[in-house]
Design an enzyme around this catalytic site. Structure first.
Site, PDB file in Angstrom:
ATOM      1  N   SER A  44      -9.036  29.526 -44.645  1.00 12.48           N
ATOM      2  CA  SER A  44     -10.110  28.775 -44.012  1.00 12.48           C
ATOM      3  C   SER A  44     -11.171  28.425 -45.065  1.00 12.48           C
ATOM      4  CB  SER A  44     -10.690  29.559 -42.843  1.00 12.48           C
ATOM      5  OG  SER A  44     -11.631  28.787 -42.142  1.00 12.48           O
ATOM      6  N   ASP A 178     -14.966  21.725 -43.930  1.00 17.51           N
ATOM      7  CA  ASP A 178     -14.801  23.074 -44.458  1.00 17.51           C
ATOM      8  C   ASP A 178     -13.460  23.168 -45.200  1.00 17.51           C
ATOM      9  OD1 ASP A 178     -12.981  23.213 -42.324  1.00 17.51           O
ATOM     10  OD2 ASP A 178     -13.502  25.282 -41.843  1.00 17.51           O
ATOM     11  N   ASP A 180     -10.492  24.265 -44.677  1.00 16.26           N
ATOM     12  CA  ASP A 180      -9.198  23.888 -44.098  1.00 16.26           C
ATOM     13  C   ASP A 180      -9.304  22.730 -43.119  1.00 16.26           C
ATOM     14  OD1 ASP A 180     -10.399  25.440 -42.063  1.00 16.26           O
ATOM     15  OD2 ASP A 180      -8.465  26.114 -41.315  1.00 16.26           O
ATOM     16  N   ASP A 182     -10.991  21.951 -40.351  1.00 17.94           N
ATOM     17  CA  ASP A 182     -11.131  21.968 -38.892  1.00 17.94           C
ATOM     18  C   ASP A 182     -12.587  22.036 -38.441  1.00 17.94           C
ATOM     19  OD1 ASP A 182     -11.673  24.618 -39.503  1.00 17.94           O
ATOM     20  OD2 ASP A 182      -9.909  25.434 -38.481  1.00 17.94           O
TER      21      ASP A 182
END
Length: 389
Positions: A44, A178, A180, A182
């Site tokens: 993430s 961000d 990743d 999402d």
């Protein structure tokens, strides 16, 4: 990713490997290939030494007790041996085409983009090639060491580069992602940040114009602005538990067309698939601006003003954090206080509201206060501090 694919094949499964990209590309691939499950190897927005897996099962979030149960099965060796297979289907082109397909708006915009050297970099480059208007990209090369800034757009310091580009290039909008892809960050033409609940109410305009009376979901950290504006636009606002998995499940269960979090996960079921996709949210946001007469700055200026704290985080031992919230909740219940307790405690009063909850992912307590006046905000902060003491 190679190890995960090998392990799945060793249990007799067919694996479709969809390539490097943002988490929502994986969710799209699961729909596109009609797979039973999806796994995203990702850290993430965490620092480079972090690694993990986001999972979906039958197009739903796989989290919490699901993961604990799976962990116990794996630890017990409760799985079969088999001879599976894998196929490589790099799906970035199809994913980007689907995201771009819902763009609408006649007015050309100048947009600055900052993927933050995260996994959305390649997809953003492909996306802007399909969109009208003028586009300025920074930090678009994927680099997991994040050499320019940490890829978390909810921290305003991480948007400094984007703000500078918006100012220098005289852009209408700045968009950040961000690590990743999402979660979205948004800056207006004056360099001001729009936070998750503000982004959500702007996006709700087109949705509620098409679906009057629809339910829109936000997490318990959202400003009163969310409830006021959704009601003004003819919708039904619902507050729900914080966490993308909780919101995603509530969206599926309720049939709502749109949901969002203060952390800027935005979930579109309206014309889309119901998962959090920051690139798609960006396309829909640009469509709102390009389809109207107001700039994003003018839209932001038209939102009701509230005074609030940022998200406040207090270190608290993992084994203690939930107990603290339970003790505060019990004390408030005996006092007859008006409390929303779906996720921690949110206390509503004439001054506004304050929130205390335990973080899902860190050994911290999370708090926030909001009022219509500075004096009211001080009273709410004092009430929260008294409960914490």
């Amino acid at each position: 990713e190679a190890a995960a694919a090998a392990g799945l094949m060793a249990a007799g499964l067919k694996v479709v490997r969809s390539g490097c990209g943002p988490s929502p590309m994986l969710y799209f691939a699961a729909h596109h290939f009609a797979t039973d499950a999806g796994m995203m190897i990702t850290g993430s927005h965490n620092p480079p030494e972090y690694n993990g897996i986001k999972m979906t099962f039958q197009n739903r979030a796989f989290f919490g007790d699901d993961i604990q149960t799976l962990g116990r099965r794996v630890a017990a060796g409760d799985f079969i041996d088999g001879d599976g297979q894998s196929e490589q289907h790099d799906i970035l082109k199809e994913y980007v085409a689907r995201v771009a397909a819902d763009y609408a708006g006649a007015r050309p915009l100048k947009v600055a983009w900052d993927p933050g050297n995260g996994a959305a970099g390649d997809a953003v480059q492909a996306l802007v090639a399909l969109l009208p208007g003028e586009h300025v990209l920074i930090n678009e090369v994927i680099d997991g060491t994040f050499p320019n800034h940490h890829p978390d757009p909810t921290v305003e310091a991480n948007l400094a580069q984007l703000k500078a580009v918006v100012a220098a290039e005289r852009c209408d909008v700045g968009i950040a992602f961000d690590g990743d892809g999402d979660r979205i960050g948004v800056v207006d033409g004056l360099g001001r940040v729009l936070w998750g609940d503000q982004i959500l109410v702007v996006l709700a305009r087109d949705v509620l114009a098409e679906l009057p009376g629809a339910t829109i979901i936000a997490d318990v950290k959202a400003s009163r602005l969310f409830q006021d504006e959704i009601e003004r636009l003819g919708g039904v606002p619902i507050l729900w538990k914080t966490g993308h998995s909780h919101i995603k499940k509530k969206l599926a269960d309720s049939g709502a067309p749109l949901a969002g979090e203060m952390s800027a996960h935005i979930f579109f079921k309206h014309r889309y698939y119901g998962y959090d996709d920051a690139l798609y949210a960006a396309v829909r946001l640009l469509s709102v601006v390009a389809g109207g007469d107001e700039s994003l700055a003018e839209i932001r200026d038209g939102l009701p003003p509230y005074v609030n704290t940022p998200e406040l985080r207090f270190d608290c031992a993992e084994e203690r954090k939930f107990q603290v919230v339970e003790e505060v909740s019990a004390r408030l219940a005996t006092a007859g206080t008006d409390v929303i307790d779906i996720d921690g405690v949110r206390v509503e009063s004439d001054d506004g509201w304050w929130l205390l909850r335990a973080s899902n992912t860190q050994a911290v307590l999370v708090a926030r206060c909001e009022s219509t006046t500075e004096a009211g905000l001080e009273r709410l902060k004092a009430a929260l501090a008294a409960q914490l003491r």
